[in-house]
Design a protein around this motif. Sequence first.
Motif: not given
Length: 475
Positions: A243, A271, A275, A298, A303
Amino acid sequence: MRCSSFVTWLGLSLATLVGAAPAATKDKRYLVERDGTNYTVFEHAATGAKLEFVTNSGICETTPGVNQYSGYLSVGTNMNMWFWFFEARNNPSTAPLATWFNGGPGCSSMIGLFQENGPCQFYNGASTPSNNTHSFNNYANMLYVDQPIGVGFSYGTDSVTSTVTAAPYVWKLIQAFYAQFPQYESREFGIFTESYGGHYGPEFAYYFEDQNNGIANGTIKGDKIDLIALGINNGWYDPVLQYKAYITYSYNNSYKALISQSQYNSYLSTYTSKCVPALNSCASSGSNSACESAENTCYNGIEGPLSEVGNFDVYDVREPSNDPYPPETYATYLANPSVTSAIGAKATYAECPDAPYEKFSSTGDDSRSFLTQLSDVVQSGIQVVIWAGDADWICNWYGGEAVANAISYSGASAFDAAALKPYTVNGVQGGTFKTGGNLSFLRVFGAGHEVPYYQPAVALQVFEQTMQKKVLSST
């Protein structure tokens, strides 16, 4: 869907997988004719599995004297797994055996067969296939498998909900294949895959080795699979590393910057704050709900938004989102009744159906890391190549290199510290690579997600060197 993420037997005995073994103590082989097509049927007494296949359909492989078989293995009650096997074009009686799995999860391996590395391709979107001079069966006997059930031409009941639960059925297929075609049983064996194969490849290889150990110590009955190679291009292995690679690649790749410095910083903050904690919760608890939640967190934070920052194809950043390549004409070809009859297919072809994917999604499989299994495979001495086309966004080379550098094995420190150097095919540079022990990493220049489609000569050389139990080397 990423098409084209040490478990034990999980209490699944052979009889559980394929149904109780029949009373017969001997295998049965016989011929049947159905709707004008002749099938060979093989009933495997030891497991109750049944193979039903067509010999030399004349579809795809047209090289004189090269045999092919296509059909089904029954891996359980109303569970029919499609396979298509092509003999090696050179020295088939001594050539190794390799399998190809596409990813998804839930995408057909006919993608690899017809768009990437099989004996034929649909060049420039032609309606009929032509010979592929860089086919992987130039070197090895090749077996393409549609798994899990419901993918491609496979049909029936699909009980697979994760990478881990997929592995035993693949093992069963190879076992039954050996029983029908014992001449391949002693061959060196390789697993090649891509995309979600970053999950499949490590787990399948790990599971095969675990089964081999059980056979060796007498706790499991079966035929040892002489696994010597694992190759994964543009794989999805470890979400924590990959990621972050979405952000890195979107900001800094060889083709086009997709985000600004300020956007890069913002995504990196998301992130780190959202995430990673969600993925850590998945890893620590192992629960389906935590892993599914991590996937959603995430995807929604990184994404999904990044995939829409510009008009680009996530499988080839150089092209717009409606990129028509690799051509999809093969799927139309596989819908032709004369073709399906010739190859013995009994289901309507489905390239990447939703149902199998949704089962994987329900267990949060995408969020689970297979770096540990990959490390175990490297530690076992199996030849491993991690490679990636550098125009692919969805499973990009930054993530692939980060995973390769994170593999735990005796040569890890030296491998991590090594610089990438030119990789050439007959003097022409096709990428940059590094090696250490039995591990190789390769960045392929000018290739999207399906590397063999874009760089067939590079792909075939990588395949041959890996199947020869060698680290990558320039020629």
